[in-house]
Motif scaffolding. Structure first.
Motif, mmCIF file in Angstrom:
data_model
loop_
_atom_site.group_PDB
_atom_site.id
_atom_site.type_symbol
_atom_site.label_atom_id
_atom_site.label_comp_id
_atom_site.label_asym_id
_atom_site.label_seq_id
_atom_site.Cartn_x
_atom_site.Cartn_y
_atom_site.Cartn_z
ATOM 1 N N LYS A 1 0.832 -1.215 0.000
ATOM 2 C CA LYS A 1 0.000 0.000 0.000
ATOM 3 C C LYS A 1 0.862 1.258 0.000
ATOM 4 C CE LYS A 1 -4.012 -2.099 2.123
ATOM 5 N NZ LYS A 1 -4.833 -2.233 3.304
ATOM 6 N N ARG A 2 1.921 1.248 0.790
ATOM 7 C CA ARG A 2 2.814 2.410 0.860
ATOM 8 C C ARG A 2 3.451 2.703 -0.496
ATOM 9 N NH1 ARG A 2 8.170 3.240 1.617
ATOM 10 N NH2 ARG A 2 8.605 1.033 1.824
ATOM 11 N N LEU A 3 3.945 1.674 -1.161
ATOM 12 C CA LEU A 3 4.567 1.856 -2.471
ATOM 13 C C LEU A 3 3.540 2.288 -3.515
ATOM 14 C CD1 LEU A 3 6.936 -1.226 -2.369
ATOM 15 C CD2 LEU A 3 7.668 1.169 -2.504
ATOM 16 N N ALA A 4 2.339 1.707 -3.452
ATOM 17 C CA ALA A 4 1.289 2.083 -4.405
ATOM 18 C C ALA A 4 0.871 3.542 -4.220
ATOM 19 C CB ALA A 4 0.090 1.157 -4.250
ATOM 20 N N GLU A 5 0.789 3.987 -2.974
ATOM 21 C CA GLU A 5 0.441 5.390 -2.728
ATOM 22 C C GLU A 5 1.511 6.331 -3.260
ATOM 23 O OE1 GLU A 5 -0.176 5.617 1.499
ATOM 24 O OE2 GLU A 5 -2.086 4.533 1.387
ATOM 25 N N LYS A 6 2.754 5.948 -3.094
ATOM 26 C CA LYS A 6 3.855 6.820 -3.505
ATOM 27 C C LYS A 6 4.087 6.815 -5.019
ATOM 28 C CE LYS A 6 8.522 8.126 -2.287
ATOM 29 N NZ LYS A 6 9.563 8.063 -1.301
ATOM 30 N N PHE A 7 3.953 5.627 -5.658
ATOM 31 C CA PHE A 7 4.317 5.506 -7.072
ATOM 32 C C PHE A 7 3.170 5.077 -7.976
ATOM 33 C CE2 PHE A 7 8.198 4.455 -4.615
ATOM 34 C CZ PHE A 7 8.981 5.535 -5.015
ATOM 35 N N GLY A 8 1.968 4.948 -7.424
ATOM 36 C CA GLY A 8 0.835 4.418 -8.171
ATOM 37 C C GLY A 8 0.433 5.179 -9.410
ATOM 38 N N ASP A 9 0.858 6.423 -9.533
ATOM 39 C CA ASP A 9 0.505 7.174 -10.743
ATOM 40 C C ASP A 9 1.348 6.752 -11.943
ATOM 41 O OD1 ASP A 9 2.706 8.296 -9.400
ATOM 42 O OD2 ASP A 9 2.378 10.270 -10.289
ATOM 43 N N VAL A 10 2.493 6.113 -11.723
ATOM 44 C CA VAL A 10 3.358 5.702 -12.833
ATOM 45 C C VAL A 10 3.714 4.210 -12.815
ATOM 46 C CG1 VAL A 10 4.382 7.971 -13.235
ATOM 47 C CG2 VAL A 10 5.445 6.410 -11.604
ATOM 48 N N LEU A 11 3.432 3.538 -11.707
ATOM 49 C CA LEU A 11 3.777 2.122 -11.584
ATOM 50 C C LEU A 11 2.603 1.331 -11.017
ATOM 51 C CD1 LEU A 11 7.295 2.526 -9.907
ATOM 52 C CD2 LEU A 11 6.852 1.941 -12.293
ATOM 53 N N SER A 12 2.532 0.064 -11.396
ATOM 54 C CA SER A 12 1.579 -0.854 -10.776
ATOM 55 C C SER A 12 2.330 -1.632 -9.706
ATOM 56 C CB SER A 12 0.999 -1.820 -11.809
ATOM 57 O OG SER A 12 0.181 -1.137 -12.720
ATOM 58 N N VAL A 13 1.742 -1.720 -8.540
ATOM 59 C CA VAL A 13 2.385 -2.376 -7.398
ATOM 60 C C VAL A 13 1.420 -3.421 -6.848
ATOM 61 C CG1 VAL A 13 3.361 -2.040 -5.088
ATOM 62 C CG2 VAL A 13 3.609 -0.236 -6.812
ATOM 63 N N TYR A 14 1.879 -4.657 -6.735
ATOM 64 C CA TYR A 14 1.041 -5.697 -6.153
ATOM 65 C C TYR A 14 1.894 -6.826 -5.606
ATOM 66 C CZ TYR A 14 1.734 -7.220 -10.959
ATOM 67 O OH TYR A 14 2.290 -7.530 -12.168
ATOM 68 N N ARG A 15 1.321 -7.574 -4.673
ATOM 69 C CA ARG A 15 2.014 -8.725 -4.105
ATOM 70 C C ARG A 15 1.778 -9.935 -4.992
ATOM 71 N NH1 ARG A 15 -0.593 -9.488 1.302
ATOM 72 N NH2 ARG A 15 -2.210 -8.282 0.306
ATOM 73 N N SER A 16 2.827 -10.690 -5.247
ATOM 74 C CA SER A 16 2.647 -11.961 -5.952
ATOM 75 C C SER A 16 2.569 -13.104 -4.948
ATOM 76 C CB SER A 16 3.756 -12.192 -6.972
ATOM 77 O OG SER A 16 5.025 -12.026 -6.404
ATOM 78 N N THR A 17 3.179 -12.943 -3.806
ATOM 79 C CA THR A 17 3.057 -13.870 -2.681
ATOM 80 C C THR A 17 3.048 -13.016 -1.421
ATOM 81 O OG1 THR A 17 5.423 -14.149 -2.261
ATOM 82 C CG2 THR A 17 4.439 -15.617 -3.903
ATOM 83 N N ASP A 18 3.017 -13.662 -0.281
ATOM 84 C CA ASP A 18 3.045 -12.893 0.965
ATOM 85 C C ASP A 18 4.361 -12.157 1.171
ATOM 86 O OD1 ASP A 18 0.486 -13.549 1.768
ATOM 87 O OD2 ASP A 18 1.126 -15.314 2.883
ATOM 88 N N TYR A 19 5.420 -12.561 0.486
ATOM 89 C CA TYR A 19 6.736 -11.959 0.720
ATOM 90 C C TYR A 19 7.352 -11.300 -0.509
ATOM 91 C CZ TYR A 19 7.834 -16.656 -0.915
ATOM 92 O OH TYR A 19 7.863 -17.819 -1.631
ATOM 93 N N PHE A 20 6.684 -11.318 -1.659
ATOM 94 C CA PHE A 20 7.165 -10.636 -2.856
ATOM 95 C C PHE A 20 6.204 -9.520 -3.228
ATOM 96 C CE2 PHE A 20 9.334 -14.648 -4.658
ATOM 97 C CZ PHE A 20 10.560 -14.283 -4.130
ATOM 98 N N ILE A 21 6.751 -8.338 -3.481
ATOM 99 C CA ILE A 21 5.980 -7.235 -4.049
ATOM 100 C C ILE A 21 6.575 -6.957 -5.416
ATOM 101 C CG2 ILE A 21 5.337 -4.807 -3.835
ATOM 102 C CD1 ILE A 21 5.610 -5.152 -0.778
ATOM 103 N N GLU A 22 5.726 -6.986 -6.431
ATOM 104 C CA GLU A 22 6.167 -6.740 -7.801
ATOM 105 C C GLU A 22 5.831 -5.306 -8.183
ATOM 106 O OE1 GLU A 22 5.034 -9.701 -10.650
ATOM 107 O OE2 GLU A 22 5.427 -11.330 -9.245
ATOM 108 N N ILE A 23 6.781 -4.678 -8.848
ATOM 109 C CA ILE A 23 6.607 -3.296 -9.289
ATOM 110 C C ILE A 23 6.886 -3.277 -10.787
ATOM 111 C CG2 ILE A 23 7.379 -0.911 -8.989
ATOM 112 C CD1 ILE A 23 8.440 -1.895 -6.172
ATOM 113 N N VAL A 24 5.859 -2.885 -11.561
ATOM 114 C CA VAL A 24 5.949 -2.906 -13.021
ATOM 115 C C VAL A 24 5.409 -1.589 -13.583
ATOM 116 C CG1 VAL A 24 5.761 -5.432 -13.150
ATOM 117 C CG2 VAL A 24 3.701 -4.033 -13.257
ATOM 118 N N PRO A 25 5.669 -1.316 -14.863
ATOM 119 C CA PRO A 25 5.104 -0.106 -15.457
ATOM 120 C C PRO A 25 3.578 -0.085 -15.327
ATOM 121 C CG PRO A 25 6.757 -1.046 -16.905
ATOM 122 C CD PRO A 25 6.519 -2.042 -15.806
#
Length: 124
Positions: A21-45
Motif C-alpha cells: 500500500k505504501r509503495l502504491a500510494e507513492k508511485f501508483g501514478d506511474v507504476l503498478s504495485v502488487y504482491r505476488s506472494t506474501d513476501y514478494f511485491i512486484e513493481i511494473v510499469p
C-alpha cells in the motif's frame, strides 16, 4: 541497454500488505504495485499486468474473449482471473484469489491446471 520490466521487492510477510500500500500510494501514478506472494511485491510499469497481457495475446491471435481461461494462485493473478471468461483459482491459492474465481481447481501439486483443461476443454 533497456529499461527493466519488473522490480521484485522482498519483505517480511507480516508487513508486506503495508509496504504494498505504501509503495502504491507513492508511485501508483506511474507504476503498478502488487504482491505476488506474501513476501514478494512486484513493481511494473503502470497498466502492465496479466490481464493486459492476455488481452494483447488474444487480440493478436484473434481469439474471442469467451474462449479464455486463466488459472492462478497468487495476488498478481487477480487481474487475469477477473478478466478471463473463466477465472480459476488453484486450491492452494491466496484467499482473495479464490474469492474472485469462477471455479476452484485442485492444487498445483495435484495437477490442478490439467484438471481444468480436461473439465473445460477436452470434456466439452
Amino acid at each position: 541497454d533497456y529499461n527493466p520490466n519488473k522490480c521484485l521487492y522482498t519483505v517480511d510477510p507480516e508487513i508486506s500488505e503495508y509496504h504494498e500500500k505504501r509503495l502504491a500510494e507513492k508511485f501508483g501514478d506511474v507504476l503498478s504495485v502488487y504482491r505476488s506472494t506474501d513476501y514478494f511485491i512486484e513493481i511494473v510499469p503502470k497498466g502492465i499486468d496479466k490481464a493486459a497481457s492476455i488481452k494483447v495475446l488474444i487480440d493478436k491471435l484473434n481469439i474471442p474473449h469467451k474462449n479464455t481461461i486463466a488459472c492462478g494462485d497468487g495476488f498478481n493473478d487477480l487481474s487475469m482471473i477477473k478478466y478471463a471468461a473463466v477465472g480459476v483459482a488453484m486450491e492452494n491459492a491466496q484467499e482473495p484469489v479464490k474469492k474472485v474465481a469462477d471455479y476452484i481447481t485442485r492444487s498445483n501439486e495435484e495437477d490442478g491446471v490439467a484438471h481444468v483443461i480436461h473439465k473445460y476443454i477436452l470434456a466439452s
